[in-house]
Design an enzyme around this catalytic site. Structure first.
Site, PDB file in Angstrom:
ATOM      1  N   ASP A   1       0.852  -1.184   0.000  1.00 28.07           N
ATOM      2  CA  ASP A   1       0.000   0.000   0.000  1.00 28.07           C
ATOM      3  C   ASP A   1       0.892   1.239   0.000  1.00 28.07           C
ATOM      4  O   ASP A   1       1.922   1.287   0.680  1.00 28.07           O
ATOM      5  CB  ASP A   1      -0.907  -0.003   1.243  1.00 28.07           C
ATOM      6  CG  ASP A   1      -2.051   0.994   1.112  1.00 28.07           C
ATOM      7  OD1 ASP A   1      -3.206   0.568   0.971  1.00 28.07           O
ATOM      8  OD2 ASP A   1      -1.785   2.228   1.142  1.00 28.07           O
TER       9      ASP A   1
ATOM     10  N   HIS B   1     -11.941  -1.019  -7.260  1.00 28.13           N
ATOM     11  CA  HIS B   1     -11.548  -2.339  -7.754  1.00 28.13           C
ATOM     12  C   HIS B   1     -11.230  -3.097  -6.460  1.00 28.13           C
ATOM     13  O   HIS B   1     -10.287  -2.715  -5.746  1.00 28.13           O
ATOM     14  CB  HIS B   1     -10.319  -2.228  -8.667  1.00 28.13           C
ATOM     15  CG  HIS B   1      -9.819  -3.533  -9.208  1.00 28.13           C
ATOM     16  ND1 HIS B   1      -9.561  -3.734 -10.555  1.00 28.13           N
ATOM     17  CD2 HIS B   1      -9.505  -4.702  -8.586  1.00 28.13           C
ATOM     18  CE1 HIS B   1      -9.115  -4.969 -10.738  1.00 28.13           C
ATOM     19  NE2 HIS B   1      -9.074  -5.575  -9.553  1.00 28.13           N
TER      20      HIS B   1
ATOM     21  N   HIS C   1     -10.140  -4.770  -3.283  1.00 28.82           N
ATOM     22  CA  HIS C   1      -8.796  -5.075  -2.789  1.00 28.82           C
ATOM     23  C   HIS C   1      -8.914  -5.536  -1.349  1.00 28.82           C
ATOM     24  O   HIS C   1      -9.759  -5.060  -0.596  1.00 28.82           O
ATOM     25  CB  HIS C   1      -7.878  -3.855  -2.919  1.00 28.82           C
ATOM     26  CG  HIS C   1      -8.500  -2.588  -2.446  1.00 28.82           C
ATOM     27  ND1 HIS C   1      -9.438  -1.895  -3.192  1.00 28.82           N
ATOM     28  CD2 HIS C   1      -8.368  -1.915  -1.281  1.00 28.82           C
ATOM     29  CE1 HIS C   1      -9.832  -0.833  -2.514  1.00 28.82           C
ATOM     30  NE2 HIS C   1      -9.224  -0.830  -1.361  1.00 28.82           N
TER      31      HIS C   1
HETATM   32  P1  5GP Z   1      -9.716   1.679   0.445  1.00 26.03           P
HETATM   33  O1  5GP Z   1      -9.809   2.920   1.280  1.00 26.03           O
HETATM   34  O2  5GP Z   1     -10.448   1.813  -0.886  1.00 26.03           O
HETATM   35  O3  5GP Z   1     -10.106   0.441   1.191  1.00 26.03           O
HETATM   36  O4  5GP Z   1      -8.175   1.485   0.151  1.00 26.03           O
HETATM   37  C1  5GP Z   1      -7.498   2.036  -0.922  1.00 26.03           C
HETATM   38  C2  5GP Z   1      -6.035   1.865  -0.594  1.00 26.03           C
HETATM   39  O5  5GP Z   1      -5.297   2.012  -1.778  1.00 26.03           O
HETATM   40  C3  5GP Z   1      -5.516   2.903   0.407  1.00 26.03           C
HETATM   41  O6  5GP Z   1      -4.972   2.236   1.545  1.00 26.03           O
HETATM   42  C4  5GP Z   1      -4.469   3.670  -0.391  1.00 26.03           C
HETATM   43  O7  5GP Z   1      -3.367   4.057   0.391  1.00 26.03           O
HETATM   44  C5  5GP Z   1      -4.102   2.702  -1.482  1.00 26.03           C
HETATM   45  N1  5GP Z   1      -3.684   3.322  -2.733  1.00 26.03           N
HETATM   46  C6  5GP Z   1      -4.306   4.338  -3.386  1.00 26.03           C
HETATM   47  N2  5GP Z   1      -3.660   4.646  -4.524  1.00 26.03           N
HETATM   48  C7  5GP Z   1      -2.591   3.792  -4.588  1.00 26.03           C
HETATM   49  C8  5GP Z   1      -1.545   3.621  -5.546  1.00 26.03           C
HETATM   50  O8  5GP Z   1      -1.446   4.297  -6.578  1.00 26.03           O
HETATM   51  N3  5GP Z   1      -0.623   2.654  -5.274  1.00 26.03           N
HETATM   52  C9  5GP Z   1      -0.690   1.871  -4.154  1.00 26.03           C
HETATM   53  N4  5GP Z   1       0.260   0.958  -3.997  1.00 26.03           N
HETATM   54  N5  5GP Z   1      -1.676   2.009  -3.239  1.00 26.03           N
HETATM   55  C10 5GP Z   1      -2.609   2.956  -3.451  1.00 26.03           C
HETATM   56 ZN    ZN Z   2     -10.182  -2.472 -12.040  1.00 25.60          ZN
END
Ligand code: 5GP
Ligand code: ZN
Length: 112
Positions: free
Chosen positions: A30, A95, A97
């Site tokens: 992340d 997407h 994760h």
């Molecule tokens: P969500 O809040 O949708 O559950 O998590 C999204 C996660 O993706 C966050 O922890 C954020 O730090 C991570 N993230 C967002 N953009 C990127 C990126 O470009 N590269 C990586 N490696 N992580 C990302």
């Molecule tokens: Zn996707």
């Protein structure tokens, strides 16, 4: 999906720090880690949230999580798998994760 950040990470058109790749699953660090170990597992098939995923794809992701966490000896110290879905959970990337967090004692979980 042509305009999806994690589809682009999957196909390599946006770089990531990958820790695992097998079949249609990858895992990468992340970009803003919330624990000393914080990696994201994704499936190649685009699905906006976990309920949109085929159960066989979910199973493939969990096999990958099992294999990788065992390779890192995480089961003995413990780890957490989190899938945020929708606004109340703070999902920001649409997407699906699977966050895997560990490497230290994790804080409380839920409202705070
Ligand atoms: P969500 O809040 O949708 O559950 O998590 C999204 C996660 O993706 C966050 O922890 C954020 O730090 C991570 N993230 C967002 N953009 C990127 C990126 O470009 N590269 C990586 N490696 N992580 C990302
Ligand atoms: Zn996707």
């Amino acid at each position: 999906m042509s305009d999806c950040l994690f589809c682009k990470i999957f196909n390599g058109s946006i770089p990531s720090n990958k820790v695992y790749q097998k079949g249609k699953v990858i895992a990468f660090h992340d970009i803003q880690p919330l624990a000393s170990i914080h990696v994201l597992f994704i499936h190649e098939n685009h699905a906006a949230n976990v309920n949109e995923m085929n159960s066989s794809d979910v199973a493939e992701v969990f096999s990958a999580i099992k294999e990788w966490t065992q390779s890192q000896k995480l089961p003995s110290s413990g780890f957490r798998v989190v899938v945020n879905s929708g606004p109340h959970a703070g999902q920001t990337v649409f997407h699906t994760h699977f966050h895997v967090l560990g490497g230290e004692s994790l804080g409380s979980f839920g409202r705070r």
